[in-house]
Motif scaffolding. Structure first.
Motif, PDB file in Angstrom:
ATOM      1  N   UNK A  55       0.872  -1.176   0.000  1.00 20.80           N
ATOM      2  CA  UNK A  55       0.000   0.000   0.000  1.00 20.80           C
ATOM      3  C   UNK A  55       0.914   1.232   0.000  1.00 20.80           C
ATOM      4  N   UNK A  56       1.129   1.847   1.163  1.00 19.17           N
ATOM      5  CA  UNK A  56       2.029   3.003   1.225  1.00 19.17           C
ATOM      6  C   UNK A  56       3.426   2.612   1.699  1.00 19.17           C
ATOM      7  N   UNK A  57       3.684   1.334   1.765  1.00 19.73           N
ATOM      8  CA  UNK A  57       4.969   0.823   2.249  1.00 19.73           C
ATOM      9  C   UNK A  57       6.109   1.215   1.306  1.00 19.73           C
ATOM     10  N   UNK A  58       7.236   1.575   1.882  1.00 17.22           N
ATOM     11  CA  UNK A  58       8.400   1.988   1.101  1.00 17.22           C
ATOM     12  C   UNK A  58       9.097   0.770   0.496  1.00 17.22           C
ATOM     13  N   UNK A  59       9.245   0.808  -0.820  1.00 13.56           N
ATOM     14  CA  UNK A  59       9.969  -0.252  -1.514  1.00 13.56           C
ATOM     15  C   UNK A  59      11.172   0.400  -2.174  1.00 13.56           C
ATOM     16  N   UNK A  83       7.587   3.759  -4.232  1.00 12.54           N
ATOM     17  CA  UNK A  83       8.412   2.740  -4.891  1.00 12.54           C
ATOM     18  C   UNK A  83       9.555   3.422  -5.637  1.00 12.54           C
ATOM     19  N   UNK A  84      10.759   2.972  -5.397  1.00 14.32           N
ATOM     20  CA  UNK A  84      11.934   3.488  -6.108  1.00 14.32           C
ATOM     21  C   UNK A  84      11.930   2.876  -7.510  1.00 14.32           C
ATOM     22  N   UNK A  85      11.427   3.638  -8.472  1.00 12.25           N
ATOM     23  CA  UNK A  85      11.268   3.102  -9.823  1.00 12.25           C
ATOM     24  C   UNK A  85      12.605   2.800 -10.492  1.00 12.25           C
TER      25      UNK A  85
END
Length: 305
Positions: A55-59, A83-85
């Motif tokens: 959801x809003x979790x940092x990836x 998300x770090x694209x």
């Protein structure tokens, strides 16, 4: 394939049930990591995951480094700045969002906040009505279109500007198309922001732009905090006591909008997608997109290159 649902703020139980049903019907395994408080738990859980739903979790790059088998990550929602694209691309991971699933929920919140604002935050004093007011919508995507639909029910005059949406598409929806952001602000009593946080939009809603609003103008932001130049907006609100700013995004800790009592309101946390329906829709859409990816390589909603 192993599909990990990693949510610090969990999906509703009915959403998890729907996700599980979709994933297992396609022959995949579902693993849940909910209410985690330490990043180490996410890093451990993702090690053998083939797919990830958040959801809003940092990836970030650390997560991608740990996820040696990861092939796809889906953000259950429209925004994907968590998300770090670049890291996803570097690790050959497809990153997707689920556009449109939260759009009605966000649009309804816009009007919940607007009625609250024009009625002076229900302080007992006489307010005003939305009927006949001019509403400007900045970005005419899924949320913007729903905002326009609801605005017509209130009897508002609606205009919109979107650099990436053809004028004809806006006008087909029965909305007047503006030629620029400046025109939108000048010709609206209320401007509702629905732009994503991109290099082009970061801090673009600044002193000069918001100052184009006519007397008594209202700025409403249910998009992203990063698009607001908060120090400049703070300065403008101090100078123009006729303006109101309402949002579902808390400002930076060092920016004191609370001093503008009666002209500023923020929800305690981001509320746009916080409905049972949006929660379920976005989660199940994420599961379906993962199934489609594994079934035939479908990447319709990919947001990285």
């Amino acid at each position: 394939m192993k599909v990990l649902v990693a949510t610090e703020k969990p999906f509703a139980a009915s959403a998890v049930e729907g996700i599980k049903k979709e994933v297992e019907a396609a022959g995949h395994e579902l693993v849940l990591l909910e209410k985690y408080t330490e990043k180490a738990r996410l890093l451990a859980a993702v090690k053998d995951a083939d797919a990830l739903i958040v959801r809003s979790d940092k990836v970030d790059v650390e997560v991608f480094d740990a996820a040696k088998q990861l092939k796809i990550v889906v953000r259950a929602g429209a925004g994907y700045d968590n998300i770090d694209l670049a890291a996803a691309t570097a690790h050959h991971v497809v990153a997707e969002n689920t556009p449109g699933q939260n759009s009605n929920a966000v649009a309804e919140l816009v009007f919940g906040l607007l009625v609250f604002a024009v009625r002076n935050f229900y302080n007992g004093k006489s307010g005003s009505e939305l009927k006949g007011k001019r509403l400007g919508i900045l970005a005419f995507g899924n949320v913007g279109r729903n905002v326009a639909r609801i605005a017509k029910g209130f009897g508002m005059e609606v205009c919109a500007y979107d650099a990436f949406c053809p004028t004809a598409a806006i006008e087909t929806a029965g909305v007047r198309a503006c030629a620029s952001v400046d025109e939108l602000f000048r010709s609206s009593d209320i401007v509702s922001l629905h732009i994503p946080a991109t290099p082009e939009t970061l801090k673009s809603i600044d002193y000069r732009t918001v100052n184009l609003l006519p007397k008594g103008g209202i700025l409403i932001n249910t998009a992203r905090k990063e698009v607001i130049n908060e120090p400049e907006l703070l300065k403008l609100l101090a100078e123009r006591t006729d303006l109101k700013y309402i949002t579902d995004i808390k400002p930076d800790a060092d920016v004191d909008f609370q001093q503008f009592e009666g002209r500023y309101f923020s929800t305690p946390k981001k509320m746009g997608a916080q409905t049972a329906e949006a929660n379920i829709n976005a989660g199940i859409a994420a599961a379906k997109q993962i199934n489609a990816f594994f079934a035939d390589g479908c990447t319709t909603y990919q947001v990285n290159k």
